[in-house]
Scaffold this active site. Structure first.
Site, PDB file in Angstrom:
ATOM      1  N   ALA A  79     -74.277  -1.820  98.072  1.00 36.99           N
ATOM      2  CA  ALA A  79     -74.131  -2.869  97.055  1.00 36.99           C
ATOM      3  C   ALA A  79     -75.280  -3.858  96.992  1.00 36.99           C
ATOM      4  CB  ALA A  79     -72.837  -3.637  97.323  1.00 36.99           C
ATOM      5  N   CYS A 123     -81.826   5.294  91.375  1.00 39.35           N
ATOM      6  CA  CYS A 123     -82.984   4.871  90.562  1.00 39.35           C
ATOM      7  C   CYS A 123     -84.159   5.799  90.848  1.00 39.35           C
ATOM      8  CB  CYS A 123     -83.331   3.412  90.819  1.00 39.35           C
ATOM      9  SG  CYS A 123     -83.657   3.015  92.561  1.00 39.35           S
TER      10      CYS A 123
END
Ligand code: SAM
Length: 466
Positions: A277, A393
């Site tokens: 997170a 990503c």
């Protein structure tokens, strides 16, 4: 090629370097401290393999930037950023002027040459300032001093032959490590690979996720509202000084990074696990949407930043857990899980040009194995009927498309729920034939490279069937 007006330097004036033995009290040479800091940083990134952001934080903590005006700090960033973005062209240009490669022990001289060449080739710095500051810097310590003459000669030669050398270069080919370019050609085709690599030449401006009123914030912050709702500033600037920072009206997040959390749908009142997170861009979006979030990350330091970010944003309802997901198990399954797995981050080279030189093929393979292991565990933490969003990503298919293909083959209790273009601001070009999201740095392109593009993200939405 034209020289981008990325920064402007003060003329050197008539100050002389403070030579050993000279009386103290001479004024510092304007611009020298910024070159020194930039040279240190380039050495740490390219010679020691250290991530640029970590080194910037470490140097700031050590007081290395004390005494540097904000303008000079911005210059340090511009020097390092330009050197990394144009490293292939810079090294090629230097090799045209140096007969044989510099030995290992000339690392300091190499870093000084690279920073000097970045200014001569790509920055709006007077040639004489770039050359003399490089020579001054070399004269400062025993590692650079033996190379002073060579640095002077090479950089003067580069200033003279700049146009001829730049015209002979293929920037994309030179500035993109071969292994990455080959991979992107295989995954996306030659034209797209070229378009992706082209986006890495310029540092993008700032993207902000706003809590509300994107149009109002775009106006206040000199930005535009992207189709996805992100506010994109047209200029840079120190984040902490922007309107709305202290009040917690927005957080910094690339427009593509803002999309995966949305794919969980309406999370108000639901128990959601945000796995991997920190520093919490996606956690903030989930908390803002009213979810009861458990934010898990292996790094206590990064989770501390997550908590600080949420405090500034005045967002509540988030429990944080410092844990290795390979060892942690929740007490009960969640309504929804978001897994933003650790990855090679090759989708973020626009904003983090050091990634191109810090990662290699072996990292992609090792990270893909870690992702598969964490995803396999996370699969057991979703209630029947619940949703699991997996994202990275990375531009590498092993960390995205291939990961999900393998997962679905091994988990008959999961189905893909295809993502619709309307859920991501109508960006139909970012939806794959399978219904996953694949954003590329060349998506949302604009004439000014700094104002266009997205981080390269992959996201898939899976539902656990009863
Ligand atoms: C891509 S970043 C997450 C970015 C974050 N989701 C956001 O939106 O701001 C990946 C994170 O995974 C964490 N991580 C890596 N390996 C982990 C593990 N085995 N268990 C838990 N967290 C891990 C890292 O500390 C890092 O913070």
């Amino acid at each position: 090629m034209s020289r981008a007006p990325e920064t402007r330097d003060r003329p050197r004036g008539s100050f002389r370097p403070k030579a050993p033995g000279k009386p103290a009290g001479l004024p510092p040479i304007p611009g020298l401290a910024a070159r020194r800091a930039a040279t240190d940083l380039i050495g740490r990134v390219l010679d020691n393999g250290r991530p640029l952001d970590l080194e910037l934080d470490a140097m700031a903590a050590q007081g290395a930037f004390r005494g540097l005006e904000p303008r000079d700090r911005a210059l340090v960033r511009a020097l390092v950023g330009t050197t990394l973005r144009r490293l292939g062209q810079i090294d090629h240009a230097l090799s045209r002027l140096i007969d044989k490669p510099l030995p290992e022990k000339a690392a300091r001289a190499r870093a000084i040459l690279r920073i000097g060449a970045a200014q001569l080739l790509f920055m709006d710095v007077p040639d004489h300032a770039a050359v003399s500051l490089a020579v001054d810097l070399a004269g400062e310590d025993r590692l650079g001093r033996p190379w002073k003459g060579l640095i002077n000669g090479v950089l003067r030669g580069l200033a003279r032959r700049r146009d001829e050398i730049l015209q002979s270069q293929d920037p994309v080919r030179l500035n993109t490590p071969d292994w990455l370019l080959v991979r992107w050609i295989v995954a996306y085709g030659a034209e797209r690979a070229q378009a992706i690599a082209t986006m890495h030449a310029a540092e993008p401006t700032l993207d902000l996720s706003v809590k509300s009123d994107p149009a109002g914030w775009a106006q206040r912050l000199d930005g535009i509202v992207l189709p996805t709702g992100t506010v994109r500033r047209t200029a840079g600037g120190a984040v902490e000084q922007l309107d709305g920072f202290e009040d917690g009206a927005w957080w910094v997040q690339d427009a593509a990074a803002a999309l995966p959390a949305r794919l969980l749908g309406d999370v108000a009142g639901k128990r959601v696990a945000d796995l991997c997170a920190a520093p919490g861009g996606k956690t903030a979006a989930l908390a803002l949407a009213g979810a009861k979030v458990t934010a898990v990350d292996i790094s206590a330091d990064r989770l501390k930043r997550l908590t600080q970010n949420l405090d500034r944003l005045k967002l509540t309802g988030v429990e944080t857990v410092v844990a290795d997901l390979m060892a942690w198990d929740p007490a009960e399954p969640y309504d929804a899980v978001l897994l933003d797995a650790p990855c090679s981050a090759t989708g973020t080279i626009r904003r983090h040009p050091d990634v191109a030189y810090l990662k290699d093929e072996a990292d992609v393979a090792a990270l893909a194995a870690t992702q598969a292991a964490i995803l396999g565990r996370a699969a057991g933490w979703v209630k029947a009927g619940g949703t699991l969003v997996y994202c990275t990503c990375s531009l590498e298919p092993e960390e995205g498309e291939a990961q999900i293909a393998a997962f679905l083959a091994a988990h008959p209790d999961y189905r893909r729920r295809p993502i619709e273009a309307e859920e991501i601001g109508g960006l139909a070009e970012c939806i794959t034939a399978d219904g996953d999201m694949r954003t590329l740095p060349c998506h949302l392109a604009a004439e000014d490279l700094r104002l266009g593009g997205l981080d390269g993200f992959f996201a898939a939405r899976l539902v656990r069937v009863a």
